[in-house]
Design a protein around this motif. Structure first.
Motif, PDB file in Angstrom:
ATOM      1  N   UNK A  44      61.893  69.218  -0.818  1.00 18.97           N
ATOM      2  CA  UNK A  44      62.931  69.233  -1.027  1.00 18.97           C
ATOM      3  C   UNK A  44      64.200  68.097  -0.527  1.00 18.97           C
ATOM      4  N   UNK A  45      64.393  67.014  -0.938  1.00 17.01           N
ATOM      5  CA  UNK A  45      64.693  65.912   0.074  1.00 17.01           C
ATOM      6  C   UNK A  45      66.333  66.083  -0.525  1.00 17.01           C
ATOM      7  N   UNK A  46      67.442  67.052  -1.478  1.00 22.52           N
ATOM      8  CA  UNK A  46      68.256  66.889  -1.219  1.00 22.52           C
ATOM      9  C   UNK A  46      69.541  67.288  -0.386  1.00 22.52           C
ATOM     10  N   UNK A  47      69.017  68.347   0.726  1.00 18.64           N
ATOM     11  CA  UNK A  47      69.850  68.577   1.417  1.00 18.64           C
ATOM     12  C   UNK A  47      70.658  67.095   2.507  1.00 18.64           C
ATOM     13  N   UNK A  48      70.022  66.272   1.844  1.00 18.65           N
ATOM     14  CA  UNK A  48      70.592  65.070   2.862  1.00 18.65           C
ATOM     15  C   UNK A  48      71.086  64.110   2.642  1.00 18.65           C
ATOM     16  N   UNK A  49      70.877  64.077   0.952  1.00 20.71           N
ATOM     17  CA  UNK A  49      72.303  63.915   0.290  1.00 20.71           C
ATOM     18  C   UNK A  49      73.793  64.514   0.103  1.00 20.71           C
ATOM     19  N   UNK A  50      72.896  65.538   0.179  1.00 22.76           N
ATOM     20  CA  UNK A  50      74.587  66.878  -0.358  1.00 22.76           C
ATOM     21  C   UNK A  50      75.254  66.961   1.480  1.00 22.76           C
ATOM     22  N   UNK A  51      74.947  66.621   2.679  1.00 22.89           N
ATOM     23  CA  UNK A  51      75.392  66.614   3.519  1.00 22.89           C
ATOM     24  C   UNK A  51      76.105  65.189   3.878  1.00 22.89           C
ATOM     25  N   UNK A  52      75.563  64.417   3.620  1.00 23.59           N
ATOM     26  CA  UNK A  52      76.110  63.079   3.403  1.00 23.59           C
ATOM     27  C   UNK A  52      77.370  62.807   3.017  1.00 23.59           C
ATOM     28  N   UNK A  53      77.415  63.509   1.883  1.00 21.08           N
ATOM     29  CA  UNK A  53      78.057  63.495   0.770  1.00 21.08           C
ATOM     30  C   UNK A  53      80.270  64.703   1.493  1.00 21.08           C
ATOM     31  N   UNK A  54      78.982  65.925   1.985  1.00 20.79           N
ATOM     32  CA  UNK A  54      80.130  66.627   3.190  1.00 20.79           C
ATOM     33  C   UNK A  54      80.918  66.041   3.550  1.00 20.79           C
TER      34      UNK A  54
END
Length: 279
Positions: free
Chosen positions: A14-24
């Protein structure tokens, strides 16, 4: 391994965690630049300090209204609100997103289910019960994420032009009270409603059936707009997309046989109604 299989295997991580970290991280940077505390931002947008902290620590997914409110409160001029689509996509596990993309391109989907109701036919509470009983246990956030992904996939039922959707369910999936008797009753009622759609066919394989064309577990067959046919199956921790024509042919053969052994669509809906009356 075929090209499609390479793409599928690459998507299992899953690559979504990187996106969510960037948003946070962006939310935190904008808040600090505005000289606001987490409590002050929360009060400005109608959320508690704990929620703002959880979002900035990437422990909770920000909802669209959270992002819109934060954008206004921090004077971001649309830069934070613009991340809503990224967050929406990242809410869903990557392999689910990949499968949904394939299903969206299919003109026909056939699915055989042997231990629970097919995901495209599940009610939200039935899906939640399924994910809540996973082991190792999911967190509440993980359950919410998986349920949202499953419900989003059901857009396929309403897509225009409508694809042809066929489902073959084992009798046991209609009787196993996952989530409790009332959850099962509402699930059976939902099956009867969906089964009335002209582009949907639901068939049931009675447990007493002596011959069986697919004892190897559940799977689905996707006929693509391009003319290509793919198959997909999951087993415990593994998921595989099959594109090799010889292997796909095996899945097509098995699906054809199991459909011929199942009750007719009309008999199947009557059977589901009977089970509902007994539940």
């Amino acid at each position: 391994m075929a090209e499609h299989d390479d793409e599928w295997e690459a998507g299992l991580e899953d690559d979504s965690s990187a996106v969510l970290r960037a948003v946070s991280r962006q939310i935190k940077l904008w808040r600090e630049a505005a000289g606001m505390t987490q409590g002050e931002l929360g009060a400005a947008i109608g959320y508690g300090e704990e929620m703002v902290s959880a979002v900035e620590r990437c422990k909770r997914l920000p909802k669209p209204e959270f992002l819109d409110g934060t954008d206004v409160a921090l004077g971001a001029d649309g830069k934070i609100s613009a991340m809503k689509e990224d967050v929406k996509q990242a809410r869903y596990p990557k392999k689910v997103r990949d499968l949904a993309k394939l299903e969206a391109k299919a003109v026909e989907r056939g699915a055989y289910g042997d231990h629970n109701i097919d995901g495209l036919l599940q009610t939200e509470e039935y899906a939640r019960a399924l994910f809540a009983m996973r082991r190792p246990a999911f967190s509440e956030e993980q359950i919410d994420r998986h349920v949202a992904a499953r419900m989003a996939r059901q857009e396929l039922l309403r897509r225009q032009p409508t694809p042809t959707l066929t489902f073959v369910q084992e009798e046991v999936t209609l009787r196993r009270p996952l989530g409790g008797r009332m959850v099962l009753r509402r699930q059976l009622e939902h099956l009867l409603e969906v089964g009335q759609l002209r582009h949907v066919v639901i068939q049931v394989v009675p447990t007493e059936c002596e011959d069986h064309g697919s004892m190897g577990g559940q799977f689905e067959v996707l006929k693509m707009h391009s003319g290509e046919t793919l198959a997909h199956w999951e087993a415990q921790l593994f998921s595989r997309l099959v594109s090799d024509p010889k292997e796909v042919q095996v899945f097509e053969l098995r699906y054809g046989i199991i459909r011929s052994q199942a009750l007719t669509p009309r008999e199947s809906l009557a059977f589901i109604e009977k089970v509902l009356g007994e539940t």
